[in-house]
Design a protein around this motif. Structure first.
Motif, PDB file in Angstrom:
ATOM      1  N   LEU A 395     -12.167  -4.878  -3.647  1.00 50.35           N
ATOM      2  CA  LEU A 395     -10.760  -4.554  -3.924  1.00 50.35           C
ATOM      3  C   LEU A 395     -10.648  -3.104  -4.416  1.00 50.35           C
ATOM      4  CD1 LEU A 395      -7.788  -5.268  -4.186  1.00 50.35           C
ATOM      5  CD2 LEU A 395      -8.260  -6.254  -6.430  1.00 50.35           C
ATOM      6  N   ALA A 396     -11.606  -2.687  -5.291  1.00 53.42           N
ATOM      7  CA  ALA A 396     -11.584  -1.309  -5.804  1.00 53.42           C
ATOM      8  C   ALA A 396     -11.694  -0.315  -4.646  1.00 53.42           C
ATOM      9  CB  ALA A 396     -12.728  -1.106  -6.793  1.00 53.42           C
ATOM     10  N   THR A 397     -12.531  -0.629  -3.649  1.00 54.88           N
ATOM     11  CA  THR A 397     -12.667   0.259  -2.484  1.00 54.88           C
ATOM     12  C   THR A 397     -11.343   0.360  -1.737  1.00 54.88           C
ATOM     13  OG1 THR A 397     -14.923  -0.513  -2.330  1.00 54.88           O
ATOM     14  CG2 THR A 397     -14.105   0.714  -0.452  1.00 54.88           C
ATOM     15  N   CYS A 398     -10.638  -0.787  -1.579  1.00 58.61           N
ATOM     16  CA  CYS A 398      -9.318  -0.767  -0.919  1.00 58.61           C
ATOM     17  C   CYS A 398      -8.373   0.173  -1.658  1.00 58.61           C
ATOM     18  CB  CYS A 398      -8.671  -2.153  -0.962  1.00 58.61           C
ATOM     19  SG  CYS A 398      -9.448  -3.314   0.114  1.00 58.61           S
ATOM     20  N   ALA A 410      -6.854   5.389  -9.260  1.00 58.53           N
ATOM     21  CA  ALA A 410      -7.003   3.929  -9.273  1.00 58.53           C
ATOM     22  C   ALA A 410      -7.907   3.584 -10.450  1.00 58.53           C
ATOM     23  CB  ALA A 410      -7.639   3.460  -7.976  1.00 58.53           C
ATOM     24  N   ALA A 411      -7.518   2.595 -11.262  1.00 59.71           N
ATOM     25  CA  ALA A 411      -8.315   2.240 -12.436  1.00 59.71           C
ATOM     26  C   ALA A 411      -8.458   0.733 -12.548  1.00 59.71           C
ATOM     27  CB  ALA A 411      -7.649   2.796 -13.696  1.00 59.71           C
ATOM     28  N   ARG A 412      -9.586   0.338 -13.166  1.00 63.00           N
ATOM     29  CA  ARG A 412      -9.707  -1.089 -13.501  1.00 63.00           C
ATOM     30  C   ARG A 412      -9.112  -1.227 -14.896  1.00 63.00           C
ATOM     31  NH1 ARG A 412     -15.169  -4.562 -13.978  1.00 63.00           N
ATOM     32  NH2 ARG A 412     -14.227  -6.627 -14.193  1.00 63.00           N
ATOM     33  N   ALA A 430       5.639   3.768  -4.099  1.00 62.29           N
ATOM     34  CA  ALA A 430       4.720   2.826  -4.751  1.00 62.29           C
ATOM     35  C   ALA A 430       4.664   1.514  -3.965  1.00 62.29           C
ATOM     36  CB  ALA A 430       5.169   2.577  -6.188  1.00 62.29           C
ATOM     37  N   VAL A 431       5.823   1.049  -3.491  1.00 62.65           N
ATOM     38  CA  VAL A 431       5.860  -0.205  -2.717  1.00 62.65           C
ATOM     39  C   VAL A 431       5.089  -0.028  -1.405  1.00 62.65           C
ATOM     40  CG1 VAL A 431       7.393  -1.798  -1.475  1.00 62.65           C
ATOM     41  CG2 VAL A 431       8.001  -1.033  -3.781  1.00 62.65           C
ATOM     42  N   ASN A 432       5.240   1.155  -0.788  1.00 61.61           N
ATOM     43  CA  ASN A 432       4.518   1.414   0.464  1.00 61.61           C
ATOM     44  C   ASN A 432       3.010   1.383   0.254  1.00 61.61           C
ATOM     45  OD1 ASN A 432       6.635   1.587   2.189  1.00 61.61           O
ATOM     46  ND2 ASN A 432       6.955   3.792   1.865  1.00 61.61           N
ATOM     47  N   VAL A 433       2.568   2.002  -0.822  1.00 67.71           N
ATOM     48  CA  VAL A 433       1.137   1.996  -1.141  1.00 67.71           C
ATOM     49  C   VAL A 433       0.677   0.558  -1.373  1.00 67.71           C
ATOM     50  CG1 VAL A 433      -0.550   2.664  -2.910  1.00 67.71           C
ATOM     51  CG2 VAL A 433       1.062   4.346  -2.063  1.00 67.71           C
ATOM     52  N   SER A 434       1.503  -0.235  -2.066  1.00 70.90           N
ATOM     53  CA  SER A 434       1.149  -1.635  -2.358  1.00 70.90           C
ATOM     54  C   SER A 434       1.013  -2.429  -1.059  1.00 70.90           C
ATOM     55  CB  SER A 434       2.221  -2.276  -3.239  1.00 70.90           C
ATOM     56  OG  SER A 434       2.387  -1.516  -4.411  1.00 70.90           O
ATOM     57  N   LYS A 435       1.911  -2.163  -0.119  1.00 66.78           N
ATOM     58  CA  LYS A 435       1.847  -2.868   1.177  1.00 66.78           C
ATOM     59  C   LYS A 435       0.542  -2.528   1.895  1.00 66.78           C
ATOM     60  CE  LYS A 435       6.775  -3.368   2.087  1.00 66.78           C
ATOM     61  NZ  LYS A 435       7.944  -2.683   2.667  1.00 66.78           N
ATOM     62  N   GLN A 436       0.134  -1.257   1.784  1.00 74.62           N
ATOM     63  CA  GLN A 436      -1.129  -0.854   2.436  1.00 74.62           C
ATOM     64  C   GLN A 436      -2.308  -1.611   1.828  1.00 74.62           C
ATOM     65  OE1 GLN A 436      -1.603   3.454   2.452  1.00 74.62           O
ATOM     66  NE2 GLN A 436       0.598   3.656   2.765  1.00 74.62           N
ATOM     67  N   ILE A 437      -2.239  -1.849   0.506  1.00 70.96           N
ATOM     68  CA  ILE A 437      -3.332  -2.599  -0.152  1.00 70.96           C
ATOM     69  C   ILE A 437      -3.365  -4.021   0.417  1.00 70.96           C
ATOM     70  CG2 ILE A 437      -4.142  -3.570  -2.354  1.00 70.96           C
ATOM     71  CD1 ILE A 437      -2.746  -1.118  -3.716  1.00 70.96           C
ATOM     72  N   LEU A 440      -4.897  -3.967   3.856  1.00 63.19           N
ATOM     73  CA  LEU A 440      -6.359  -3.807   3.847  1.00 63.19           C
ATOM     74  C   LEU A 440      -7.059  -5.104   3.445  1.00 63.19           C
ATOM     75  CD1 LEU A 440      -7.005  -0.259   2.311  1.00 63.19           C
ATOM     76  CD2 LEU A 440      -7.421  -1.018   4.642  1.00 63.19           C
ATOM     77  N   LEU A 441      -6.429  -5.831   2.502  1.00 64.87           N
ATOM     78  CA  LEU A 441      -7.024  -7.114   2.067  1.00 64.87           C
ATOM     79  C   LEU A 441      -6.995  -8.140   3.200  1.00 64.87           C
ATOM     80  CD1 LEU A 441      -5.985  -7.963  -1.609  1.00 64.87           C
ATOM     81  CD2 LEU A 441      -8.272  -7.768  -0.644  1.00 64.87           C
ATOM     82  N   ILE A 442      -5.886  -8.106   3.976  1.00 63.86           N
ATOM     83  CA  ILE A 442      -5.802  -9.011   5.137  1.00 63.86           C
ATOM     84  C   ILE A 442      -6.939  -8.685   6.100  1.00 63.86           C
ATOM     85  CG2 ILE A 442      -4.416  -9.554   7.206  1.00 63.86           C
ATOM     86  CD1 ILE A 442      -1.904  -9.168   5.395  1.00 63.86           C
ATOM     87  N   GLU A 443      -7.158  -7.388   6.319  1.00 65.16           N
ATOM     88  CA  GLU A 443      -8.226  -6.977   7.248  1.00 65.16           C
ATOM     89  C   GLU A 443      -9.603  -7.370   6.714  1.00 65.16           C
ATOM     90  OE1 GLU A 443      -7.588  -2.802   7.956  1.00 65.16           O
ATOM     91  OE2 GLU A 443      -5.551  -3.224   8.655  1.00 65.16           O
ATOM     92  N   LEU A 444      -9.769  -7.290   5.396  1.00 68.50           N
ATOM     93  CA  LEU A 444     -11.072  -7.655   4.802  1.00 68.50           C
ATOM     94  C   LEU A 444     -11.334  -9.156   4.911  1.00 68.50           C
ATOM     95  CD1 LEU A 444     -11.542  -5.670   1.460  1.00 68.50           C
ATOM     96  CD2 LEU A 444     -13.086  -5.741   3.402  1.00 68.50           C
TER      97      LEU A 444
END
Ligand SMILES: Nc1nc2c(ncn2[C@@H]2O[C@H](COP(=O)(O)OP(=O)(O)OP(=O)(O)O)[C@@H](O)[C@H]2O)c(=O)[nH]1
Length: 498
Positions: A395-398, A410-412, A430-437, A440-444
């Motif tokens: 997730l951190a890599t995403c 990006a921080a833990r 911010a919402v656009n960046v969140s959608k990209q996350i 990426l998770l869907i792809e992972l």
């Protein structure tokens, strides 16, 4: 007007016992050393030993044949100062009615540096011809040398490494000139004392340099020399043909370089011989005097001390650099999350505070995104803690992948909660960046069979944005993002709320 600079080697010329002049052909400045000032009865314009052309033209210099003063046009000194090569010209300087000094004028034009050095060597003794005069001349020469060496040693006390060679070469030029040698040099041994290299050299005009071929010479190549150096610290040979049979290798080397006389003095650091300074005579011999040895010893000691100082300083600097690097690494570690390698909570706090100030100053929006893995407890319980750690890393890599702009962080934030600081970004950004996350998770597609939300790992995301003012506190922004995240959780998870 730019100040006229003396050449850096001027102190050597100034201290020489015979008259020397130096002229920079581009500028009108002429420098005359003490002996030249005395010879031509010149008084320098200031402390820089600069004399004027007018004063020189007025200096009484006579034609040796006619005994008449030279005119402006045939004055050999003026011609030499204009860059014409003049060799072996005898002139007479008339200092007083009864005092004549015959001098051989030799000029060496240096076209590369657009300068000329004029050396005047006395060919006949002055009219004051007594042993007292000769004795005082020897003393004067010794004093001149000591003065010069003390000047160079002052330069060497705090010498910067890039200037070291220049000053060592000056010292070698001084010792070479004063010992009437053809070559003066420094050799340094390697740490194991198995090899020596010629590191610095001065050669008289017209003498061949061999420095390039005298690198990393093994000790076994010159065993006799090496033995004498280590045991006696002095190698003084006035005629190399008289060397004993065991010096066969040394004789061959001297032959190769046409060296007839050699004088070398060890350079020591404590008990260790670190190298040597030496003088050679090429194509002619010289019976080395006690003064020659004294000069060489003095210069050797000075160079050895300097090399030691530089070595100490170098090792101190390297130690300091290692400490700085270690310190920077520690600092970096103190700001990083050990598991994921992204920023930790400490760096997050610092960064958020800074970005709030920046937002207030520039009146630009600052966005904060908080996200939390859905149903991570059952993930850990079923796939194991190690798999949980791996999921956190993925997730951190995403998160780092979606951050494109410099200044984004990006921080833990803690446990399975993460945060993004997005300077100069609106809520929409911010919402656009969140959608990209999410994408990426869907792809992972990290399998999570025990989640009631999806068969794959998902996150809930809360976003907020603010144009800060000077009173805005970080906690306000965190609270707002946390509230949005809580809404995302309560509204069904795997979603973005603002
Ligand atoms: N593997 C691993 N697990 C962690 C780490 N830090 C926190 N966790 C786990 O994250 C889980 C968080 O669980 P909860 O806060 O109960 O929430 P959740 O199960 O994710 O459920 P919701 O957040 O409500 O969707 C706990 O089981 C923690 O042990 C970590 O560094 N490594």
């Amino acid at each position: 007007m730019t100040e006229i600079q003396q050449p850096h080697f001027w102190p050597i010329l100034e201290a020489l016992p015979y008259p020397v002049m130096y002229k920079d052909l581009v500028s009108p400045s002429i420098f005359a050393n003490n002996a030249a000032q005395r010879l031509f009865n010149l008084s320098p314009e200031n402390a820089t030993a600069m004399v004027s052309m007018a004063a020189l033209k007025a200096a009484a210099i006579c034609n040796t044949n006619t005994q008449q003063p030279y005119s402006l046009f045939n004055n050999p000194l003026i011609q030499a100062l204009s860059g014409n090569e003049i060799s072996q010209h005898v002139l007479v300087a008339k200092q007083a009615a009864s005092y004549h000094m015959h001098s051989r004028l030799i000029s060496l034009p240096f076209t590369l540096h657009q300068s000329v050095i004029i050396s005047l060597q006395r060919t006949e003794p002055t009219t004051i011809e007594s042993s007292d005069a000769l004795y005082s001349e020897e003393i004067q020469e010794a004093l001149a040398f000591d003065k010069l060496i003390s000047l160079i040693s002052t330069e060497l006390i705090n010498v910067q490494e890039h200037e070291l060679d220049m000053h060592i070469n000056d010292a070698l030029a001084a010792v070479g000139e004063f010992c009437h040698a053809d070559r003066a040099y420094v050799f340094q041994f390697n740490n194991e004392l198995t090899e020596m290299s010629n590191t610095n050299e001065w050669v008289r005009h017209g003498v061949t340099s061999h420095i390039e071929n005298l690198q990393q010479i093994p000790q076994q190549a010159l065993p006799y020399f090496y033995q004498i150096m280590q045991n006696n610290f002095i190698f003084s040979v006035s005629d190399v043909t008289q060397l004993p049979a065991e010096a066969k290798a040394e004789k061959e080397e001297f032959d190769r370089e046409d060296i007839r006389s050699v004088l070398c003095c060890a350079m020591r650091a404590g008990d260790k011989v670190i190298g040597f300074v030496g003088c050679d005579m090429v194509s002619r011999t010289r019976v080395w005097t006690s003064n020659d040895l004294r000069r060489l010893k003095l210069v050797g000691e000075m160079i050895a001390n300097t090399l030691q100082n530089v070595a100490y300083r170098r090792s101190l600097q390297s130690m300091q650099q290692q400490l700085l690097t270690a310190n920077a690494e520690l600092q970096q570690q103190a700001m990083q999350d050990g598991l994921t390698g992204i920023a930790n909570r400490r760096q997050f706090d610092q960064c958020l505070q800074q970005e709030l100030h920046r937002s207030a100053r520039s009146e630009t929006p600052l966005s904060l995104v908080m996200l939390d893995i859905d149903r991570f407890k059952p993930y850990n319980d079923h796939y194991g803690h190690q798999a949980g750690d791996d999921a956190l890393k993925q997730l951190a890599t995403c998160l780092t992948k979606v951050l494109k702009r410099q200044g984004d962080i990006a921080a833990r934030y803690g446990g399975e909660e993460f945060a993004l600081i997005l300077p100069d970004s609106t809520l929409e950004d911010a919402v656009n960046v969140s959608k990209q996350i999410q994408q990426l998770l869907i792809e992972l597609a990290i399998e999570h069979k025990h989640s009631d939300i999806s068969n794959y790992l998902t996150v809930s995301i809360g976003c907020c944005s603010v144009v800060a003012n000077k009173d805005t506190e970080p906690s306000q922004l965190i609270k707002a993002a946390d509230k949005a995240l809580y809404a995302a959780k309560t509204n069904g998870r795997n979603r973005i709320e603002t």
